[in-house]
Scaffold this active site. Structure first.
Site, PDB file in Angstrom:
ATOM      1  N   ASN A   1     -22.780   0.150  35.821  1.00  0.00           N
ATOM      2  CA  ASN A   1     -22.716  -0.132  37.260  1.00  0.00           C
ATOM      3  C   ASN A   1     -21.597  -1.138  37.533  1.00  0.00           C
ATOM      4  O   ASN A   1     -20.891  -1.564  36.617  1.00  0.00           O
ATOM      5  CB  ASN A   1     -24.065  -0.635  37.763  1.00  0.00           C
ATOM      6  CG  ASN A   1     -24.479  -1.894  37.026  1.00  0.00           C
ATOM      7  OD1 ASN A   1     -23.846  -2.936  37.168  1.00  0.00           O
ATOM      8  ND2 ASN A   1     -25.513  -1.788  36.205  1.00  0.00           N
TER       9      ASN A   1
ATOM     10  N   ASP B   1     -31.505   0.987  34.682  1.00  0.00           N
ATOM     11  CA  ASP B   1     -32.937   1.319  34.636  1.00  0.00           C
ATOM     12  C   ASP B   1     -33.210   2.501  33.710  1.00  0.00           C
ATOM     13  O   ASP B   1     -34.331   2.699  33.257  1.00  0.00           O
ATOM     14  CB  ASP B   1     -33.452   1.647  36.046  1.00  0.00           C
ATOM     15  CG  ASP B   1     -33.481   0.400  36.920  1.00  0.00           C
ATOM     16  OD1 ASP B   1     -33.760  -0.684  36.379  1.00  0.00           O
ATOM     17  OD2 ASP B   1     -33.207   0.504  38.124  1.00  0.00           O
TER      18      ASP B   1
ATOM     19  N   LYS C   1     -18.390  13.259  20.497  1.00  0.00           N
ATOM     20  CA  LYS C   1     -18.029  13.430  21.903  1.00  0.00           C
ATOM     21  C   LYS C   1     -18.511  14.801  22.407  1.00  0.00           C
ATOM     22  O   LYS C   1     -18.257  15.821  21.755  1.00  0.00           O
ATOM     23  CB  LYS C   1     -16.509  13.332  22.029  1.00  0.00           C
ATOM     24  CG  LYS C   1     -16.039  13.311  23.450  1.00  0.00           C
ATOM     25  CD  LYS C   1     -14.531  13.184  23.536  1.00  0.00           C
ATOM     26  CE  LYS C   1     -14.116  13.461  24.966  1.00  0.00           C
ATOM     27  NZ  LYS C   1     -12.848  14.136  25.089  1.00  0.00           N
TER      28      LYS C   1
HETATM   29  O1  C5P Z   1     -36.902  -3.303  39.682  1.00  0.00           O
HETATM   30  P1  C5P Z   1     -35.475  -3.679  39.676  1.00  0.00           P
HETATM   31  O2  C5P Z   1     -34.688  -3.095  38.543  1.00  0.00           O
HETATM   32  O3  C5P Z   1     -34.768  -3.451  40.975  1.00  0.00           O
HETATM   33  O4  C5P Z   1     -35.504  -5.277  39.484  1.00  0.00           O
HETATM   34  C1  C5P Z   1     -34.327  -6.021  39.461  1.00  0.00           C
HETATM   35  C2  C5P Z   1     -34.535  -7.251  38.646  1.00  0.00           C
HETATM   36  O5  C5P Z   1     -35.066  -6.894  37.374  1.00  0.00           O
HETATM   37  C3  C5P Z   1     -33.242  -7.991  38.331  1.00  0.00           C
HETATM   38  O6  C5P Z   1     -33.565  -9.367  38.231  1.00  0.00           O
HETATM   39  C4  C5P Z   1     -32.824  -7.433  36.986  1.00  0.00           C
HETATM   40  O7  C5P Z   1     -32.032  -8.331  36.252  1.00  0.00           O
HETATM   41  C5  C5P Z   1     -34.158  -7.207  36.325  1.00  0.00           C
HETATM   42  N1  C5P Z   1     -34.208  -6.076  35.415  1.00  0.00           N
HETATM   43  C6  C5P Z   1     -34.434  -6.283  34.067  1.00  0.00           C
HETATM   44  N2  C5P Z   1     -34.551  -5.227  33.198  1.00  0.00           N
HETATM   45  C7  C5P Z   1     -34.434  -3.967  33.658  1.00  0.00           C
HETATM   46  C8  C5P Z   1     -34.222  -3.719  35.022  1.00  0.00           C
HETATM   47  C9  C5P Z   1     -34.108  -4.792  35.882  1.00  0.00           C
HETATM   48  O8  C5P Z   1     -34.523  -7.437  33.649  1.00  0.00           O
HETATM   49  N3  C5P Z   1     -34.508  -2.970  32.814  1.00  0.00           N
END
Ligand code: C5P
Length: 434
Positions: free
Chosen positions: A232, A301, A311
């Site tokens: 991202n 996520d 590749k």
């Molecule tokens: O639920 P969401 O991903 O939107 O939450 C965002 C928060 O969770 C941010 O503080 C991000 O750094 C943290 N986060 C995390 N591990 C993940 C996804 C998000 O620590 N896998």
């Protein structure tokens, strides 16, 4: 004319919104008018904390100001119910303005001579922010050469003064000494705050001394094959700004950084982690010795369920990637929190920001969450500035801050950390009602 006036006041309100004012009330009959000053500052978007002299409490109770400000009112920082034993330092050095209204002849004399025998006078001496006083006293006291001398001294020391009115006094005399109109006092305060421009950041603030802060920053990269990945636009600026601000406030800081496009602050302990899994492992290894965890990283996520060893070849047909969830580092830390660990998350949203942020705060059992609308101008990923709102588990109303640099935003987040550290533990309330 009227439209330009209202434009000007909207502008001032926007610029001072979220700024912090310490309102010190000293013991004169005009003390009750301080409530109106407080409301005027709040209407302009300022956060106000109140301090009172012992004498002032004979005119108005601390409860009145507590109800209006929503914050503990400090009269005596040595009192057993005061959560912060060095309040005169933390209080005075975390505000953008110290406003004393009404300022009695006695408090003016003490200020002029550097006497620090109670909370308000100690706060004055320890204050690094601009100071504004609104004198109020009997006309004879106002006209006394001692008062005139003390005021000259205060002006020479850089203190701003809202002159009292002339009129009928509570004691029946007519002449100068009556507290200026609360609206004028508010206007003078807003004027000083808007001239300050940037939020005042106390240079020698040490309110996070003893804290071991762990911050995640930047973007993670989830590999698809040896040359491609999912990621991202996070630059790491917000996480690094938090690290810089926490270092400046006396904390020991470790950053677990994913992929970043800006330089980390000097003196920070930096660990690198490219994927969500690596970041999770690095955080897990550090968390036991951490007292404040701030998850500012934009963690992917999802990740490809498998990473191709070679590749992926281009073909004519569609390519379907199967994704699986990554570990939620923040939720995991909050679930396994040890005593005293404060857990702060971020919520980058593009719609219905406050509702989503509140939901995350509750679901992940966080102490606070920093919401930012990443679709807004000057906010979110890869910008120098940010527009954030702060939500905390023990406060119903969010603090909606205006556009500011990421470093200033970081200081506002750390103000919240410092406040939560002082606040009585109430986590069980949320844990009991997930
Ligand atoms: O639920 P969401 O991903 O939107 O939450 C965002 C928060 O969770 C941010 O503080 C991000 O750094 C943290 N986060 C995390 N591990 C993940 C996804 C998000 O620590 N896998």
């Amino acid at each position: 004319m009227s439209s330009s006036l209202s434009e000007e006041s909207t502008l001032t309100t926007t610029r001072v919104s979220g700024m912090r004012v310490a309102l010190a009330v000293s013991g004169g009959i005009a003390a009750y008018k301080a409530a109106e000053v407080l409301r005027g500052l709040q209407r302009a978007g300022c956060r106000v904390r109140v301090a009172m002299t012992e004498r002032a409490t004979e005119f108005v109770t601390p409860l009145t100001f507590r109800a209006l400000s929503g914050e503990h009112v400090i009269v005596d920082d040595y009192a057993p119910d005061n959560p912060d034993p060095i309040a005169h330092i933390t209080f005075s050095q975390t505000v953008d303005l110290l406003l004393v209204a009404p300022a009695t002849a006695n408090i003016i004399a003490k200020f002029a001579h550097g006497i620090a025998d109670d909370f308000v006078t100690s706060t004055y001496l320890a204050c690094t922010a601009p100071i504004l006083i609104a004198p109020a006293m009997n006309t004879t006291m106002w006209n006394h050469p001692a008062t005139a001398r003390n005021l000259r001294q205060l002006r020479a020391d850089g203190v701003h003064v809202v002159e009292p009115d002339a009129g009928e006094m509570a004691c029946g005399t007519i002449g100068p000494g009556r507290l200026s109109d609360p609206a004028l006092i508010v206007a003078a305060a807003l004027d000083i705050l808007s001239q300050t421009g940037a939020h005042h950041v106390a240079p020698h603030l040490n309110d996070l001394a003893g804290e071991r802060v762990l911050i995640t920053a930047g973007a993670t990269r989830e590999e698809i094959d040896p040359v491609r990945f999912l990621s991202n636009r996070s630059s790491g600026r917000m996480g690094y700004a938090l690290a810089e601000a926490a270092l400046a406030r006396g904390a020991e800081v470790t950053v677990v950084a994913g992929v970043t496009t800006v330089q980390p602050p000097a003196d920070v302990r930096l660990m690198r982690a490219t994927s969500a899994a690596e970041m999770h492992a690095a955080v897990s290894g550090e968390i036991e010795k951490t007292t404040v965890f701030i998850a500012a990283a934009a963690v992917s996520d999802y990740r490809p369920a498998t990473r191709a060893a070679n590749k992926l070849k281009k073909s004519q047909s569609n390519l379907t990637l199967t994704l699986e969830p990554t570990p939620d580092i923040l939720a995991d830390v909050a679930d396994r929190r040890h005593d005293g660990l404060l857990v702060i998350g971020f919520a980058a949203e593009t719609e219905d920001m406050l509702r989503h942020a509140r939901e995350k705060l509750t679901r992940k059992r966080l102490d606070a969450i920093v919401a930012n609308d990443v679709a807004g101008d000057g906010a979110g990923f890869d910008t120098e500035t940010n527009v954030i709102s702060l939500l905390a588990h023990d406060r119903e109303t969010p603090i909606e801050l205006p556009l500011m640099s990421k470093l200033e935003a970081a200081h506002r987040v750390l103000d919240e950390v410092a406040r939560l550290r002082r606040a009585p533990a109430k986590r069980e309330i949320i844990s009991a009602n997930p």
